[in-house]
Design an enzyme around this catalytic site. Structure first.
Site, mmCIF file in Angstrom:
data_model
loop_
_atom_site.group_PDB
_atom_site.id
_atom_site.type_symbol
_atom_site.label_atom_id
_atom_site.label_comp_id
_atom_site.label_asym_id
_atom_site.label_seq_id
_atom_site.Cartn_x
_atom_site.Cartn_y
_atom_site.Cartn_z
ATOM 1 N N CYS A 130 0.859 -1.192 -0.007
ATOM 2 C CA CYS A 130 0.028 -0.006 0.110
ATOM 3 C C CYS A 130 0.808 1.169 -0.017
ATOM 4 O O CYS A 130 2.257 1.080 -0.340
ATOM 5 C CB CYS A 130 -0.930 0.018 1.176
ATOM 6 S SG CYS A 130 0.010 0.155 2.745
ATOM 7 N N GLN A 131 0.431 2.225 0.300
ATOM 8 C CA GLN A 131 1.022 3.662 0.341
ATOM 9 C C GLN A 131 2.216 3.614 1.518
ATOM 10 O O GLN A 131 3.494 3.945 1.164
ATOM 11 C CB GLN A 131 0.430 4.864 0.388
ATOM 12 C CG GLN A 131 1.045 6.366 0.311
ATOM 13 C CD GLN A 131 1.813 6.450 -1.391
ATOM 14 O OE1 GLN A 131 1.086 5.682 -2.048
ATOM 15 N NE2 GLN A 131 2.719 6.935 -1.539
#
Length: 296
Positions: free
Chosen positions: A188-189
């Site tokens: 994810c980020q």
């Protein structure tokens, strides 16, 4: 997750700004009760009674909000313990962004991008599969609108972080595309939502799961083959802070790229001050004009 005695992710909402896991089902019912229990506009009350009722309602909602925040903290603490156990027991293996890049290029492993659409559309890894575990909640029901307003007031206007909710089709879409013996690199980020995705996948029977520590934001440009208009490090920012260049990621970029990068955001800040000053002067002029009209 129910088999482990854990709360179902189907009733959870994530606030991306601080990654707080929120159980919405109970709080929405209580909030709806308080908001609809009194229709003050239809009651014929003296001003003093109306004020007392408003004061009582405010106190009750503040107390409810405190319970809600406490629930958030407990849910997040429980989630972190579960995720730490997955990593400690090596049920989920840990990779750095650089190691993930090597695995993708040399071993042809699959990168599963679980970020929401607002981040994925800015930058993504070439050849990756995008299936968000949490995505932007665009519903227009009362509960969602209330959460969106709260998120905006509590800092969403500055950070640009949208209201996210669990993607009920996440697991089914992964199962449609990948058998349970597939090696999956989950990213994810920042590395938190991907842990939630790893937990869902592990509980569904996937055993070859790799977690990208720190998320794509921790990756250098040479670690992964990027596609999209922005660097990975800038894919998770937004709002007024991004417009003015006040995020840590933009400061790091400015230190590398020099004064040219900083001047762009300095010009934007000056423009905002000039616009605010023009609006203030315009409001004064309008006020003076209206006073002149009313005067005999």
């Amino acid at each position: 997750m129910e088999a482990l005695g854990l709360p179902s992710l189907h009733s959870l909402t994530i606030s991306c700004s601080n990654f707080q896991v929120r159980n919405v089902s109970n709080i929405s019912k209580r909030t709806q009760l308080y908001c609809t229990s009194l229709d003050l506009s239809s009651l014929k009350l003296r001003p003093s009674c109306r004020t007392q009722l408003l004061h009582w309602r405010t106190i009750r909602m503040q107390a409810d909000g405190e319970d809600y925040e406490l629930k958030q903290m407990k849910d997040m603490a429980a989630a972190r313990k579960r995720w730490e156990a997955l990593l400690r027991e090596e049920k989920v293996k840990v990779l750095t962004p650089r190691e993930a890049g090597y695995a993708i290029q040399l071993s042809n492993k699959t990168l599963l991008d679980v970020r929401p659409s607002t981040e994925h559309e800015k930058a993504w890894v070439k050849g990756s599969t995008w299936i968000p575990v949490f995505d932007v909640d665009n519903k227009f029901d009362a509960g969602t609108l209330s959460r969106q307003i709260t998120s905006f007031v509590m800092g969403g206007w500055w950070s640009g972080v949208p209201t996210l909710s669990y993607n009920n089709q996440f697991l089914s879409k992964v199962e449609e595309k990948y058998p349970r013996d597939t090696d999956l690199i989950v990213a994810c980020q920042k590395g938190l939502r991907s842990l939630a995705a790893c937990e869902v996948l592990y509980n569904a029977g996937y055993r070859n799961i790799f977690w990208v520590q720190g998320g794509l934001e921790a990756a250098e440009e040479e670690d992964l083959i990027r596609e999209g208009p922005q660097p990975f490090k800038l894919a998770g920012i937004g709002g007024v802070s991004e417009f003015l260049g006040f995020t840590d990621q933009q400061r790091d970029a400015a230190s590398k790229e020099g004064w040219g990068y900083r001047l762009v955001f300095s010009a934007r800040l000056v423009g905002i001050f000039l616009a605010a000053d023009a609006l203030f002067i315009g409001a004064q002029q309008v006020g003076q004009y209206l006073r002149d009209i009313r005067s005999p």
